[in-house]
Design an enzyme around this catalytic site. Sequence first.
Site, PDB file in Angstrom:
ATOM      1  N   THR A 131      -0.869 -20.242 -59.427  1.00 40.62           N
ATOM      2  CA  THR A 131      -2.285 -20.379 -59.084  1.00 40.62           C
ATOM      3  C   THR A 131      -3.154 -20.591 -60.323  1.00 40.62           C
ATOM      4  O   THR A 131      -2.787 -20.155 -61.419  1.00 40.62           O
ATOM      5  CB  THR A 131      -2.755 -19.099 -58.355  1.00 40.62           C
ATOM      6  OG1 THR A 131      -4.172 -19.078 -58.298  1.00 40.62           O
ATOM      7  CG2 THR A 131      -2.312 -17.841 -59.087  1.00 40.62           C
ATOM      8  N   ASP A 132      -4.316 -21.202 -60.121  1.00 41.05           N
ATOM      9  CA  ASP A 132      -5.263 -21.342 -61.235  1.00 41.05           C
ATOM     10  C   ASP A 132      -5.923 -20.004 -61.585  1.00 41.05           C
ATOM     11  O   ASP A 132      -6.566 -19.878 -62.622  1.00 41.05           O
ATOM     12  CB  ASP A 132      -6.338 -22.395 -60.919  1.00 41.05           C
ATOM     13  CG  ASP A 132      -7.220 -22.036 -59.734  1.00 41.05           C
ATOM     14  OD1 ASP A 132      -6.923 -21.052 -59.020  1.00 41.05           O
ATOM     15  OD2 ASP A 132      -8.226 -22.748 -59.509  1.00 41.05           O
ATOM     16  N   GLU A 133      -5.727 -18.988 -60.714  1.00 40.63           N
ATOM     17  CA  GLU A 133      -6.409 -17.710 -60.956  1.00 40.63           C
ATOM     18  C   GLU A 133      -5.872 -16.990 -62.193  1.00 40.63           C
ATOM     19  O   GLU A 133      -6.507 -16.080 -62.715  1.00 40.63           O
ATOM     20  CB  GLU A 133      -6.328 -16.822 -59.704  1.00 40.63           C
ATOM     21  CG  GLU A 133      -6.955 -17.523 -58.514  1.00 40.63           C
ATOM     22  CD  GLU A 133      -7.138 -16.661 -57.266  1.00 40.63           C
ATOM     23  OE1 GLU A 133      -7.244 -15.437 -57.378  1.00 40.63           O
ATOM     24  OE2 GLU A 133      -7.179 -17.254 -56.168  1.00 40.63           O
ATOM     25  N   TYR A 157      -3.739  -9.418 -58.090  1.00 42.95           N
ATOM     26  CA  TYR A 157      -3.014 -10.627 -57.651  1.00 42.95           C
ATOM     27  C   TYR A 157      -2.784 -11.570 -58.826  1.00 42.95           C
ATOM     28  O   TYR A 157      -1.648 -11.973 -59.109  1.00 42.95           O
ATOM     29  CB  TYR A 157      -3.794 -11.346 -56.535  1.00 42.95           C
ATOM     30  CG  TYR A 157      -3.318 -12.767 -56.282  1.00 42.95           C
ATOM     31  CD1 TYR A 157      -2.041 -13.022 -55.795  1.00 42.95           C
ATOM     32  CD2 TYR A 157      -4.153 -13.860 -56.550  1.00 42.95           C
ATOM     33  CE1 TYR A 157      -1.598 -14.323 -55.576  1.00 42.95           C
ATOM     34  CE2 TYR A 157      -3.722 -15.162 -56.329  1.00 42.95           C
ATOM     35  CZ  TYR A 157      -2.442 -15.389 -55.847  1.00 42.95           C
ATOM     36  OH  TYR A 157      -2.002 -16.677 -55.641  1.00 42.95           O
ATOM     37  N   LYS A 161       0.689 -12.822 -60.729  1.00 45.32           N
ATOM     38  CA  LYS A 161       1.110 -14.232 -60.820  1.00 45.32           C
ATOM     39  C   LYS A 161       1.234 -14.647 -62.296  1.00 45.32           C
ATOM     40  O   LYS A 161       2.165 -15.368 -62.670  1.00 45.32           O
ATOM     41  CB  LYS A 161       0.119 -15.148 -60.097  1.00 45.32           C
ATOM     42  CG  LYS A 161       0.105 -15.009 -58.583  1.00 45.32           C
ATOM     43  CD  LYS A 161       1.427 -15.393 -57.913  1.00 45.32           C
ATOM     44  CE  LYS A 161       1.717 -16.871 -57.965  1.00 45.32           C
ATOM     45  NZ  LYS A 161       2.918 -17.212 -57.154  1.00 45.32           N
TER      46      LYS A 161
HETATM   47  P1  NAD Z   1       1.178 -16.945 -47.843  1.00 46.10           P
HETATM   48  O1  NAD Z   1       0.744 -15.522 -48.043  1.00 46.10           O
HETATM   49  O2  NAD Z   1       0.609 -17.729 -46.720  1.00 46.10           O
HETATM   50  O3  NAD Z   1       2.772 -16.998 -47.667  1.00 46.10           O
HETATM   51  C1  NAD Z   1       3.633 -16.264 -48.462  1.00 46.10           C
HETATM   52  C2  NAD Z   1       5.017 -16.296 -47.818  1.00 46.10           C
HETATM   53  O4  NAD Z   1       5.899 -15.537 -48.646  1.00 46.10           O
HETATM   54  C3  NAD Z   1       5.059 -15.659 -46.419  1.00 46.10           C
HETATM   55  O5  NAD Z   1       5.786 -16.477 -45.540  1.00 46.10           O
HETATM   56  C4  NAD Z   1       5.756 -14.327 -46.652  1.00 46.10           C
HETATM   57  O6  NAD Z   1       6.501 -13.896 -45.522  1.00 46.10           O
HETATM   58  C5  NAD Z   1       6.656 -14.656 -47.833  1.00 46.10           C
HETATM   59  N1  NAD Z   1       6.980 -13.455 -48.618  1.00 46.10           N
HETATM   60  C6  NAD Z   1       6.122 -12.513 -49.069  1.00 46.10           C
HETATM   61  N2  NAD Z   1       6.802 -11.534 -49.708  1.00 46.10           N
HETATM   62  C7  NAD Z   1       8.112 -11.897 -49.684  1.00 46.10           C
HETATM   63  C8  NAD Z   1       9.297 -11.307 -50.190  1.00 46.10           C
HETATM   64  N3  NAD Z   1       9.263 -10.130 -50.848  1.00 46.10           N
HETATM   65  N4  NAD Z   1      10.458 -11.946 -50.009  1.00 46.10           N
HETATM   66  C9  NAD Z   1      10.511 -13.131 -49.339  1.00 46.10           C
HETATM   67  N5  NAD Z   1       9.415 -13.731 -48.814  1.00 46.10           N
HETATM   68  C10 NAD Z   1       8.234 -13.109 -48.991  1.00 46.10           C
HETATM   69  O7  NAD Z   1       0.923 -17.635 -49.248  1.00 46.10           O
HETATM   70  P2  NAD Z   1       0.461 -19.132 -49.566  1.00 46.10           P
HETATM   71  O8  NAD Z   1      -1.013 -19.193 -49.538  1.00 46.10           O
HETATM   72  O9  NAD Z   1       1.252 -20.078 -48.768  1.00 46.10           O
HETATM   73  O10 NAD Z   1       0.901 -19.238 -51.102  1.00 46.10           O
HETATM   74  C11 NAD Z   1       2.210 -19.681 -51.460  1.00 46.10           C
HETATM   75  C12 NAD Z   1       2.333 -19.679 -52.972  1.00 46.10           C
HETATM   76  O11 NAD Z   1       1.358 -20.556 -53.532  1.00 46.10           O
HETATM   77  C13 NAD Z   1       2.102 -18.313 -53.613  1.00 46.10           C
HETATM   78  O12 NAD Z   1       3.013 -18.164 -54.675  1.00 46.10           O
HETATM   79  C14 NAD Z   1       0.681 -18.391 -54.135  1.00 46.10           C
HETATM   80  O13 NAD Z   1       0.506 -17.563 -55.254  1.00 46.10           O
HETATM   81  C15 NAD Z   1       0.576 -19.850 -54.485  1.00 46.10           C
HETATM   82  N6  NAD Z   1      -0.777 -20.428 -54.414  1.00 46.10           N
HETATM   83  C16 NAD Z   1      -1.543 -20.244 -53.293  1.00 46.10           C
HETATM   84  C17 NAD Z   1      -2.801 -20.825 -53.245  1.00 46.10           C
HETATM   85  C18 NAD Z   1      -3.673 -20.708 -52.019  1.00 46.10           C
HETATM   86  O14 NAD Z   1      -4.829 -21.160 -52.040  1.00 46.10           O
HETATM   87  N7  NAD Z   1      -3.198 -20.156 -50.910  1.00 46.10           N
HETATM   88  C19 NAD Z   1      -3.287 -21.572 -54.320  1.00 46.10           C
HETATM   89  C20 NAD Z   1      -2.464 -21.730 -55.452  1.00 46.10           C
HETATM   90  C21 NAD Z   1      -1.209 -21.155 -55.482  1.00 46.10           C
HETATM   91  P1  TYD Z   2     -10.222 -16.304 -50.749  1.00 49.34           P
HETATM   92  O1  TYD Z   2     -10.031 -17.267 -49.639  1.00 49.34           O
HETATM   93  O2  TYD Z   2      -9.811 -14.885 -50.548  1.00 49.34           O
HETATM   94  O3  TYD Z   2      -9.519 -16.938 -52.030  1.00 49.34           O
HETATM   95  P2  TYD Z   2      -9.575 -16.458 -53.599  1.00 49.34           P
HETATM   96  O4  TYD Z   2     -10.255 -15.153 -53.692  1.00 49.34           O
HETATM   97  O5  TYD Z   2      -8.138 -16.368 -53.951  1.00 49.34           O
HETATM   98  O6  TYD Z   2     -10.310 -17.546 -54.295  1.00 49.34           O
HETATM   99  O7  TYD Z   2     -11.756 -16.292 -51.130  1.00 49.34           O
HETATM  100  C1  TYD Z   2     -12.438 -17.487 -51.492  1.00 49.34           C
HETATM  101  C2  TYD Z   2     -13.849 -17.103 -51.889  1.00 49.34           C
HETATM  102  O8  TYD Z   2     -14.535 -16.611 -50.724  1.00 49.34           O
HETATM  103  C3  TYD Z   2     -13.907 -15.984 -52.905  1.00 49.34           C
HETATM  104  O9  TYD Z   2     -15.015 -16.216 -53.777  1.00 49.34           O
HETATM  105  C4  TYD Z   2     -14.159 -14.742 -52.072  1.00 49.34           C
HETATM  106  C5  TYD Z   2     -14.995 -15.261 -50.932  1.00 49.34           C
HETATM  107  N1  TYD Z   2     -14.827 -14.575 -49.615  1.00 49.34           N
HETATM  108  C6  TYD Z   2     -15.956 -14.203 -48.875  1.00 49.34           C
HETATM  109  O10 TYD Z   2     -17.101 -14.427 -49.290  1.00 49.34           O
HETATM  110  N2  TYD Z   2     -15.761 -13.581 -47.675  1.00 49.34           N
HETATM  111  C7  TYD Z   2     -14.529 -13.301 -47.188  1.00 49.34           C
HETATM  112  O11 TYD Z   2     -14.426 -12.694 -46.086  1.00 49.34           O
HETATM  113  C8  TYD Z   2     -13.374 -13.710 -47.943  1.00 49.34           C
HETATM  114  C9  TYD Z   2     -11.979 -13.432 -47.453  1.00 49.34           C
HETATM  115  C10 TYD Z   2     -13.578 -14.355 -49.159  1.00 49.34           C
END
Ligand code: NAD
Ligand code: TYD
Length: 350
Positions: A131-133, A157, A161
């Site tokens: 992630t970019d975070e 989080y 990461k």
């Molecule tokens: P998500 O929470 O939707 O899915 C995570 C998946 O991992 C789930 O299916 C869960 O069952 C599985 N999982 C969790 N713990 C596990 C374990 N101990 N063993 C096996 N499986 C396990 O997450 P996502 O949003 O699809 O993100 C996927 C990846 O991309 C993550 O690594 C996240 O850090 C990264 N990422 C997400 C975003 C975003 O905006 N969602 C952005 C950048 C990077």
């Molecule tokens: P989120 O989707 O949780 O992603 P991230 O925190 O990883 O960027 O949140 C996106 C933005 O929205 C973040 O600035 C937090 C804000 N947010 C709200 O304002 N209300 C909410 O209920 C949630 C879940 C997030």
Amino acid sequence: MKIIITGGAGFIGSHVVRLFVTKYPEYQIINLDALTYAGNLENLRDIENAPNYRFVKGDIADQQFVDELFAREEPDAVIHLAAESHVDRSITDPLAFVKTNVLGTVHLLNAAKNLWKPLGFEGKTFYHVSTDEVYGSLEMGPDMFTEETAYDPRSPYSASKASSDHFVRAWYHTYGLPIKLSNCSNNYGPNHFPEKLIPLAIHRIRTRQPVPVYGKGENVRDWLFVKDHATAIDAVFHKGKVGDTYNIGGVNEWQNLALIHLLCDVVDEKTGQMPGTSRQLITFVKDRAGHDLRYAIDSSKIMNELGWKPSVTFEQGLAQTVDWYLANAEWLERVTTGAYQDYYLQQYSN
Ligand code: NAD
Ligand code: TYD
């Protein structure tokens, strides 16, 4: 080629699994997922019977399970997405993030190294999706995260990461494991669990409940359509340089409140409501602890070196996303019962 994709039942993972299963019928894809609250095999119903796809249930935090799986399956590559992924949950339960994101990643790295080292690592790939975070928080202005930006994670989080990213690079430098890494901005799209901002807001608007906005809604995120993240992962996996990192983003920054206004208007339009109706649901709630102000990502490296670019505008992606949630009300209803309602009450009670 046999590829283990971890976290394939989750939001991004399910789109990556679908892309690889359908685009590369000659690959064998194993989806390894623990099916936590965020994992949902319904996300993959359309491809679950494909001859080149298999699901294995298991926890990457369980070292013995991971070692045995690698010994049995002898994968050629890993695309690692399994993670605990929600910042708010990391604030209440940081240890779960250490277990899956840090320990789980190290278990996978070790299993891959032990399997591939005797083969000289020839033709093998360990691709870590991040992630970019990890780069921390930006002030308002023109600055963006590049691949050279120093890590400065600020939530449990992002710290977990960042730690996993460091371990992945350490296995490259120390053991010669052929790794690739990418750091992506916020994704949105179909199959997104309704704890993150966009699917949560769509769910709340659809059910005419207050839409919670943290603080003043001034925080900024860069949003990328999930299917475009999947194509970027495809590009990095096949064309990225071993040992290298690629930033992925949508060149699409939005302040949260402006984004929620747009989302309300899109839902109003698609459901035939008077313009402005859903905006009345917006409710300002207590800010997130340590809330990062702004993320913005410079994707010029992946665009210039690998020829990747997003395929949809934000308006198109958001329209597709809202359409999906309106057409899949049952999916939303099934994932928002029981434990979800307890989570919501606890998270938003003060
Ligand atoms: P998500 O929470 O939707 O899915 C995570 C998946 O991992 C789930 O299916 C869960 O069952 C599985 N999982 C969790 N713990 C596990 C374990 N101990 N063993 C096996 N499986 C396990 O997450 P996502 O949003 O699809 O993100 C996927 C990846 O991309 C993550 O690594 C996240 O850090 C990264 N990422 C997400 C975003 C975003 O905006 N969602 C952005 C950048 C990077
Ligand atoms: P989120 O989707 O949780 O992603 P991230 O925190 O990883 O960027 O949140 C996106 C933005 O929205 C973040 O600035 C937090 C804000 N947010 C709200 O304002 N209300 C909410 O209920 C949630 C879940 C997030």
